[in-house]
Design a protein around this motif. Structure first.
Motif, PDB file in Angstrom:
ATOM      1  N   GLN A  31       0.830  -1.197   0.000  1.00  0.00           N
ATOM      2  CA  GLN A  31       0.000   0.000   0.000  1.00  0.00           C
ATOM      3  C   GLN A  31       0.872   1.257   0.000  1.00  0.00           C
ATOM      4  OE1 GLN A  31      -2.384   0.637   3.563  1.00  0.00           O
ATOM      5  NE2 GLN A  31      -4.110   1.248   2.264  1.00  0.00           N
ATOM      6  N   ALA A  32       1.913   1.264   0.806  1.00  0.00           N
ATOM      7  CA  ALA A  32       2.813   2.414   0.874  1.00  0.00           C
ATOM      8  C   ALA A  32       3.541   2.618  -0.449  1.00  0.00           C
ATOM      9  CB  ALA A  32       3.810   2.237   2.014  1.00  0.00           C
ATOM     10  N   THR A  33       3.961   1.527  -1.071  1.00  0.00           N
ATOM     11  CA  THR A  33       4.647   1.630  -2.359  1.00  0.00           C
ATOM     12  C   THR A  33       3.718   2.212  -3.418  1.00  0.00           C
ATOM     13  OG1 THR A  33       6.148  -0.185  -1.850  1.00  0.00           O
ATOM     14  CG2 THR A  33       5.819   0.320  -4.189  1.00  0.00           C
ATOM     15  N   ILE A  34       2.492   1.758  -3.450  1.00  0.00           N
ATOM     16  CA  ILE A  34       1.514   2.275  -4.422  1.00  0.00           C
ATOM     17  C   ILE A  34       1.292   3.760  -4.200  1.00  0.00           C
ATOM     18  CG2 ILE A  34      -0.932   2.196  -5.097  1.00  0.00           C
ATOM     19  CD1 ILE A  34      -0.728  -0.912  -4.624  1.00  0.00           C
ATOM     20  N   LYS A  35       1.100   4.163  -2.961  1.00  0.00           N
ATOM     21  CA  LYS A  35       0.894   5.580  -2.660  1.00  0.00           C
ATOM     22  C   LYS A  35       2.114   6.417  -3.045  1.00  0.00           C
ATOM     23  CE  LYS A  35      -2.407   5.094   1.143  1.00  0.00           C
ATOM     24  NZ  LYS A  35      -2.628   5.323   2.587  1.00  0.00           N
ATOM     25  N   GLU A  36       3.288   5.915  -2.694  1.00  0.00           N
ATOM     26  CA  GLU A  36       4.522   6.642  -3.015  1.00  0.00           C
ATOM     27  C   GLU A  36       4.699   6.806  -4.516  1.00  0.00           C
ATOM     28  OE1 GLU A  36       9.371   6.187  -2.812  1.00  0.00           O
ATOM     29  OE2 GLU A  36       8.143   4.688  -1.799  1.00  0.00           O
ATOM     30  N   GLN A  37       4.486   5.733  -5.271  1.00  0.00           N
ATOM     31  CA  GLN A  37       4.693   5.804  -6.715  1.00  0.00           C
ATOM     32  C   GLN A  37       3.654   6.708  -7.377  1.00  0.00           C
ATOM     33  OE1 GLN A  37       7.515   4.831  -8.042  1.00  0.00           O
ATOM     34  NE2 GLN A  37       8.046   4.102  -6.008  1.00  0.00           N
ATOM     35  N   ARG A  38       2.433   6.708  -6.894  1.00  0.00           N
ATOM     36  CA  ARG A  38       1.425   7.637  -7.418  1.00  0.00           C
ATOM     37  C   ARG A  38       1.895   9.073  -7.226  1.00  0.00           C
ATOM     38  NH1 ARG A  38      -3.858   4.354  -5.168  1.00  0.00           N
ATOM     39  NH2 ARG A  38      -4.279   3.257  -7.128  1.00  0.00           N
ATOM     40  N   TYR A  39       2.387   9.357  -6.047  1.00  0.00           N
ATOM     41  CA  TYR A  39       2.892  10.694  -5.751  1.00  0.00           C
ATOM     42  C   TYR A  39       4.058  11.046  -6.678  1.00  0.00           C
ATOM     43  CZ  TYR A  39       5.340  14.424  -3.324  1.00  0.00           C
ATOM     44  OH  TYR A  39       5.994  15.593  -3.026  1.00  0.00           O
ATOM     45  N   ARG A  40       4.984  10.130  -6.840  1.00  0.00           N
ATOM     46  CA  ARG A  40       6.171  10.392  -7.659  1.00  0.00           C
ATOM     47  C   ARG A  40       5.818  10.537  -9.146  1.00  0.00           C
ATOM     48  NH1 ARG A  40      11.405   9.357  -5.181  1.00  0.00           N
ATOM     49  NH2 ARG A  40      11.094   8.883  -2.979  1.00  0.00           N
ATOM     50  N   VAL A  41       4.865   9.759  -9.614  1.00  0.00           N
ATOM     51  CA  VAL A  41       4.404   9.907 -11.003  1.00  0.00           C
ATOM     52  C   VAL A  41       3.836  11.310 -11.207  1.00  0.00           C
ATOM     53  CG1 VAL A  41       2.606   9.191 -12.655  1.00  0.00           C
ATOM     54  CG2 VAL A  41       4.032   7.465 -11.530  1.00  0.00           C
ATOM     55  N   ARG A  42       2.998  11.739 -10.281  1.00  0.00           N
ATOM     56  CA  ARG A  42       2.425  13.091 -10.382  1.00  0.00           C
ATOM     57  C   ARG A  42       3.517  14.148 -10.395  1.00  0.00           C
ATOM     58  NH1 ARG A  42      -0.764  11.342  -6.089  1.00  0.00           N
ATOM     59  NH2 ARG A  42      -2.645  10.296  -6.803  1.00  0.00           N
ATOM     60  N   ARG A  43       4.520  13.970  -9.547  1.00  0.00           N
ATOM     61  CA  ARG A  43       5.619  14.947  -9.468  1.00  0.00           C
ATOM     62  C   ARG A  43       6.419  15.006 -10.771  1.00  0.00           C
ATOM     63  NH1 ARG A  43       6.620  18.718  -5.772  1.00  0.00           N
ATOM     64  NH2 ARG A  43       8.742  18.355  -6.351  1.00  0.00           N
ATOM     65  N   VAL A  44       6.707  13.858 -11.348  1.00  0.00           N
ATOM     66  CA  VAL A  44       7.443  13.837 -12.618  1.00  0.00           C
ATOM     67  C   VAL A  44       6.652  14.590 -13.678  1.00  0.00           C
ATOM     68  CG1 VAL A  44       8.305  12.386 -14.508  1.00  0.00           C
ATOM     69  CG2 VAL A  44       8.725  11.711 -12.142  1.00  0.00           C
ATOM     70  N   LEU A  45       5.350  14.356 -13.722  1.00  0.00           N
ATOM     71  CA  LEU A  45       4.519  15.024 -14.732  1.00  0.00           C
ATOM     72  C   LEU A  45       4.355  16.518 -14.453  1.00  0.00           C
ATOM     73  CD1 LEU A  45       1.859  12.289 -15.424  1.00  0.00           C
ATOM     74  CD2 LEU A  45       3.635  13.122 -16.979  1.00  0.00           C
ATOM     75  N   GLU A  46       4.326  16.904 -13.192  1.00  0.00           N
ATOM     76  CA  GLU A  46       4.272  18.330 -12.866  1.00  0.00           C
ATOM     77  C   GLU A  46       5.536  19.039 -13.336  1.00  0.00           C
ATOM     78  OE1 GLU A  46       3.665  18.531  -8.636  1.00  0.00           O
ATOM     79  OE2 GLU A  46       1.623  17.732  -8.795  1.00  0.00           O
ATOM     80  N   SER A  47       6.663  18.372 -13.191  1.00  0.00           N
ATOM     81  CA  SER A  47       7.948  18.943 -13.592  1.00  0.00           C
ATOM     82  C   SER A  47       8.191  18.855 -15.094  1.00  0.00           C
ATOM     83  CB  SER A  47       9.096  18.219 -12.876  1.00  0.00           C
ATOM     84  OG  SER A  47       8.976  18.336 -11.496  1.00  0.00           O
ATOM     85  N   ASN A  48       7.484  17.939 -15.753  1.00  0.00           N
ATOM     86  CA  ASN A  48       7.699  17.675 -17.175  1.00  0.00           C
ATOM     87  C   ASN A  48       6.363  17.499 -17.888  1.00  0.00           C
ATOM     88  OD1 ASN A  48      10.787  17.110 -17.138  1.00  0.00           O
ATOM     89  ND2 ASN A  48       9.944  15.884 -15.471  1.00  0.00           N
ATOM     90  N   PRO A  49       5.553  18.556 -17.974  1.00  0.00           N
ATOM     91  CA  PRO A  49       4.222  18.411 -18.567  1.00  0.00           C
ATOM     92  C   PRO A  49       4.249  17.956 -20.023  1.00  0.00           C
ATOM     93  CG  PRO A  49       4.716  20.728 -18.119  1.00  0.00           C
ATOM     94  CD  PRO A  49       5.814  19.916 -17.505  1.00  0.00           C
ATOM     95  N   GLY A  50       5.355  18.142 -20.706  1.00  0.00           N
ATOM     96  CA  GLY A  50       5.473  17.688 -22.090  1.00  0.00           C
ATOM     97  C   GLY A  50       5.367  16.181 -22.226  1.00  0.00           C
ATOM     98  N   LEU A  51       5.619  15.461 -21.151  1.00  0.00           N
ATOM     99  CA  LEU A  51       5.511  14.003 -21.196  1.00  0.00           C
ATOM    100  C   LEU A  51       4.062  13.529 -21.268  1.00  0.00           C
ATOM    101  CD1 LEU A  51       8.239  12.957 -18.601  1.00  0.00           C
ATOM    102  CD2 LEU A  51       8.268  12.534 -21.066  1.00  0.00           C
TER     103      LEU A  51
END
Length: 148
Positions: free
Chosen positions: A79-99
């Motif tokens: 559960q923690a891994t899923i939550k963490e990766q969701r957060y990190r995916v969002r962060r990558v996309l916030e920093s790189n909206p072109g993706l």
């Protein structure tokens, strides 16, 4: 420093090469810049961000698959891994909206690898898992989504 020696520096000391080229650009000494390698490095940054997003999605998808297909293994760690990766995916996309315009491709490739990871980590047969990602991107990153 000549074009040739700056190009050689790239092979010997990328750190010093990068600082030197940054200085040249900031001081508008464009004719001295090692443009070929600068272009390669800029492309590498873009590819790195792509790989970061794909890597995060692989971990997230593998855990969602494990959550769905190996319910007995569910626990706080998954559960923690899923939550963490969701957060990190969002962060990558916030920093790189072109993706965002490449999400279909990245998600498809990530899912293929995620199935292999889930297969290895669950000891379930690869055929247990769907061939195509059954979740849309928005579903995958939805904090309330937990596949059953």
């Amino acid at each position: 420093m000549s074009d040739t020696s700056l190009s050689l520096l790239y092979e010997q000391d990328a750190y010093t090469w990068a600082l030197r080229n940054a200085e040249l650009i900031r001081t508008h000494r464009f004719s001295e810049v090692d443009w070929e390698h600068v272009a390669e490095e800029i492309e590498a940054v873009g590819k790195s961000e792509w790989r970061e997003l794909e890597s995060r999605l692989i971990v997230l998808l593998a855990h969602l698959l494990k959550w769905q297909y190996q319910a007995k293994g569910r626990g706080r760690s998954w559960q923690a891994t899923i939550k963490e990766q969701r957060y990190r995916v969002r962060r990558v996309l916030e920093s790189n909206p072109g993706l965002k315009s490449h999400l279909d491709t990245i998600l498809r490739d990530a899912f293929t690898t995620a199935v292999l990871v889930a297969t290895r980590e669950t000891n379930l047969d690869e055929s247990t898992f769907p061939e195509v990602c059954p979740f849309g991107f928005e579903t995958i990153i939805d904090s309330d989504f937990w596949p059953e």
